[in-house]
Design a protein around this motif. Structure first.
Motif, PDB file in Angstrom:
ATOM      1  N   ILE A 231       9.920   3.121  -4.242  1.00 48.31           N
ATOM      2  CA  ILE A 231       9.243   4.299  -4.799  1.00 48.31           C
ATOM      3  C   ILE A 231      10.322   5.224  -5.468  1.00 48.31           C
ATOM      4  CG2 ILE A 231       8.069   6.411  -3.948  1.00 48.31           C
ATOM      5  CD1 ILE A 231       6.886   4.735  -1.604  1.00 48.31           C
ATOM      6  N   ASP A 232      11.401   5.513  -4.642  1.00 45.25           N
ATOM      7  CA  ASP A 232      12.451   6.486  -5.349  1.00 45.25           C
ATOM      8  C   ASP A 232      13.683   6.110  -4.907  1.00 45.25           C
ATOM      9  OD1 ASP A 232      13.760   8.535  -5.875  1.00 45.25           O
ATOM     10  OD2 ASP A 232      12.299  10.104  -5.303  1.00 45.25           O
ATOM     11  N   PRO A 233      14.522   5.287  -5.768  1.00 41.45           N
ATOM     12  CA  PRO A 233      15.942   5.026  -5.566  1.00 41.45           C
ATOM     13  C   PRO A 233      16.710   5.893  -5.067  1.00 41.45           C
ATOM     14  CG  PRO A 233      14.758   3.818  -7.204  1.00 41.45           C
ATOM     15  CD  PRO A 233      13.941   4.605  -6.993  1.00 41.45           C
ATOM     16  N   GLN A 234      16.621   7.076  -5.736  1.00 42.20           N
ATOM     17  CA  GLN A 234      17.668   8.080  -5.740  1.00 42.20           C
ATOM     18  C   GLN A 234      17.372   8.863  -4.340  1.00 42.20           C
ATOM     19  OE1 GLN A 234      19.879   8.899  -7.733  1.00 42.20           O
ATOM     20  NE2 GLN A 234      20.475  10.519  -6.489  1.00 42.20           N
TER      21      GLN A 234
ATOM     22  N   GLY B  12      20.450   7.519   2.621  1.00 37.55           N
ATOM     23  CA  GLY B  12      21.421   6.297   3.116  1.00 37.55           C
ATOM     24  C   GLY B  12      20.767   5.025   3.549  1.00 37.55           C
ATOM     25  N   LEU B  13      19.360   4.690   2.671  1.00 38.01           N
ATOM     26  CA  LEU B  13      18.871   3.572   3.033  1.00 38.01           C
ATOM     27  C   LEU B  13      19.341   2.602   1.879  1.00 38.01           C
ATOM     28  CD1 LEU B  13      15.269   5.253   3.481  1.00 38.01           C
ATOM     29  CD2 LEU B  13      16.866   4.180   5.103  1.00 38.01           C
ATOM     30  N   ASP B  14      19.801   2.803   0.983  1.00 39.78           N
ATOM     31  CA  ASP B  14      20.418   1.825  -0.050  1.00 39.78           C
ATOM     32  C   ASP B  14      21.487   1.226   0.424  1.00 39.78           C
ATOM     33  OD1 ASP B  14      22.454   3.881   0.188  1.00 39.78           O
ATOM     34  OD2 ASP B  14      23.241   3.461  -1.843  1.00 39.78           O
TER      35      ASP B  14
ATOM     36  N   ALA C 234       0.951  -1.112   0.021  1.00 39.37           N
ATOM     37  CA  ALA C 234       0.119   0.095   0.082  1.00 39.37           C
ATOM     38  C   ALA C 234       0.825   1.312  -0.168  1.00 39.37           C
ATOM     39  CB  ALA C 234      -0.921   0.053   1.225  1.00 39.37           C
ATOM     40  N   LEU C 235       1.779   1.234   0.821  1.00 36.96           N
ATOM     41  CA  LEU C 235       2.831   2.266   0.629  1.00 36.96           C
ATOM     42  C   LEU C 235       3.398   2.845  -0.259  1.00 36.96           C
ATOM     43  CD1 LEU C 235       4.211   1.918   4.368  1.00 36.96           C
ATOM     44  CD2 LEU C 235       2.930   4.104   3.603  1.00 36.96           C
ATOM     45  N   THR C 236       3.907   1.535  -1.334  1.00 34.28           N
ATOM     46  CA  THR C 236       4.420   1.649  -2.347  1.00 34.28           C
ATOM     47  C   THR C 236       3.468   2.221  -3.528  1.00 34.28           C
ATOM     48  OG1 THR C 236       5.955  -0.271  -1.894  1.00 34.28           O
ATOM     49  CG2 THR C 236       5.647   0.361  -4.152  1.00 34.28           C
ATOM     50  N   GLN C 237       2.182   1.764  -3.408  1.00 34.44           N
ATOM     51  CA  GLN C 237       1.095   2.145  -4.113  1.00 34.44           C
ATOM     52  C   GLN C 237       0.899   3.829  -4.072  1.00 34.44           C
ATOM     53  OE1 GLN C 237      -1.488  -1.069  -3.204  1.00 34.44           O
ATOM     54  NE2 GLN C 237      -1.372  -1.746  -5.391  1.00 34.44           N
ATOM     55  N   ILE C 238       0.922   4.293  -2.742  1.00 38.22           N
ATOM     56  CA  ILE C 238       0.587   5.448  -2.636  1.00 38.22           C
ATOM     57  C   ILE C 238       1.882   6.536  -3.376  1.00 38.22           C
ATOM     58  CG2 ILE C 238       0.532   7.324  -0.668  1.00 38.22           C
ATOM     59  CD1 ILE C 238      -0.420   5.334   1.273  1.00 38.22           C
ATOM     60  N   GLY C 239       3.200   5.874  -3.180  1.00 42.10           N
ATOM     61  CA  GLY C 239       4.036   6.519  -4.050  1.00 42.10           C
ATOM     62  C   GLY C 239       4.813   7.491  -3.216  1.00 42.10           C
ATOM     63  N   PRO C 240       5.339   8.537  -3.876  1.00 40.74           N
ATOM     64  CA  PRO C 240       5.870   9.654  -3.667  1.00 40.74           C
ATOM     65  C   PRO C 240       5.263  10.569  -2.797  1.00 40.74           C
ATOM     66  CG  PRO C 240       6.395   9.698  -5.986  1.00 40.74           C
ATOM     67  CD  PRO C 240       5.238   8.495  -5.651  1.00 40.74           C
ATOM     68  N   PRO C 241       3.848  10.534  -2.634  1.00 41.61           N
ATOM     69  CA  PRO C 241       3.283  11.366  -1.281  1.00 41.61           C
ATOM     70  C   PRO C 241       3.665  10.658  -0.197  1.00 41.61           C
ATOM     71  CG  PRO C 241       1.788  11.286  -3.290  1.00 41.61           C
ATOM     72  CD  PRO C 241       3.013  10.377  -3.533  1.00 41.61           C
ATOM     73  N   ALA C 242       4.085   9.228   0.127  1.00 42.95           N
ATOM     74  CA  ALA C 242       4.284   8.895   1.192  1.00 42.95           C
ATOM     75  C   ALA C 242       5.861   8.856   1.504  1.00 42.95           C
ATOM     76  CB  ALA C 242       3.902   7.460   1.206  1.00 42.95           C
ATOM     77  N   ILE C 243       6.610   9.314   0.946  1.00 45.21           N
ATOM     78  CA  ILE C 243       7.917   9.337   1.259  1.00 45.21           C
ATOM     79  C   ILE C 243       8.428  10.225   2.434  1.00 45.21           C
ATOM     80  CG2 ILE C 243      10.235  10.296   0.206  1.00 45.21           C
ATOM     81  CD1 ILE C 243       9.912   7.940  -1.088  1.00 45.21           C
ATOM     82  N   ASP C 244       7.827  11.223   2.663  1.00 47.05           N
ATOM     83  CA  ASP C 244       8.179  12.292   3.860  1.00 47.05           C
ATOM     84  C   ASP C 244       7.735  11.464   5.093  1.00 47.05           C
ATOM     85  OD1 ASP C 244       9.294  14.341   2.383  1.00 47.05           O
ATOM     86  OD2 ASP C 244       7.309  15.519   2.481  1.00 47.05           O
ATOM     87  N   SER C 245       6.585  10.711   5.058  1.00 43.98           N
ATOM     88  CA  SER C 245       6.250  10.072   6.489  1.00 43.98           C
ATOM     89  C   SER C 245       7.128   8.852   6.465  1.00 43.98           C
ATOM     90  CB  SER C 245       4.798   9.392   6.254  1.00 43.98           C
ATOM     91  OG  SER C 245       3.825  10.535   6.155  1.00 43.98           O
TER      92      SER C 245
END
Length: 181
Positions: free
Chosen positions: A87-90, A96-98, A55-66
């Motif tokens: 969602i956003d590998p960059q 530092g999550l990679d 679900a978080l992946t489907q929400i996508g970029p809007p979920a990144i900050d949370s």
């Protein structure tokens, strides 16, 4: 309003209700952004974890900050980092999550010993530990004491952190026959 009701359902006593709520929130995609924090909260719930990650992946970029706000929570770090990577590998790399670090040892240890997780996740945690040098190696050696986790720990060693060889040799000389086995 539907998003609020579904977010509330993530706290239901019945696992299937929680899981279906997460699935429904995922289908709503970015509209479910207000429920992102609740979805992150349930990442510790083995009955809902996978549906919440999807679900978080489907929400996508809007979920990144949370997601990035919760990255310091060791109980959720592994799942949060995987979702951000999808969602956003960059942004994941910038945060530092990679790659796991020594700071993530507690999170990786939790995943390694969480037998409710798929074997691929146990292996990912073990492989990350093997790459962390002596600190990660110590956690893997300790994992040899758990029959359910020992195989995954062994395979992480076999894949090869060369600097793990001295620690593995020390484990073979350990006083406990369980560790040596």
């Amino acid at each position: 309003e539907a998003v609020d009701e579904l977010a509330t359902a993530l706290s239901d006593k019945q696992a299937e209700v929680r899981k279906q709520a997460a699935i429904a929130l995922g289908k709503l995609g970015p509209k479910s952004k207000p429920a992102a924090e609740e979805l992150i909260r349930v990442l510790t719930d083995s009955d809902v974890r996978e549906a919440a990650r999807r679900a978080l992946t489907q929400i996508g970029p809007p979920a990144i900050d949370s997601l990035l706000v919760s990255v310091d929570d060791q109980q959720r770090w592994f799942d949060v980092s995987r979702v951000v990577m999808k969602i956003d590998p960059q942004k994941a790399k910038q945060a530092g999550l990679d790659k796991a670090t020594v700071d993530n040892l507690p999170a990786l240890q939790l995943v390694l010993h969480d037998l409710t997780r798929p074997s691929e996740e146990l292996a990912a945690a073990a492989n990350s530990l093997a790459l962390l040098g002596t600190d990660g190696t110590a956690v893997l050696i300790e994992a040899f004491q758990s029959e359910q986790v020992a195989r995954v720990a062994y395979e992480a060693f076999a894949k090869g952190a060369a600097d793990a060889v001295p620690a593995l040799a020390a484990a073979l000389r350990h006083e406990s026959p369980q560790v040596r086995a």
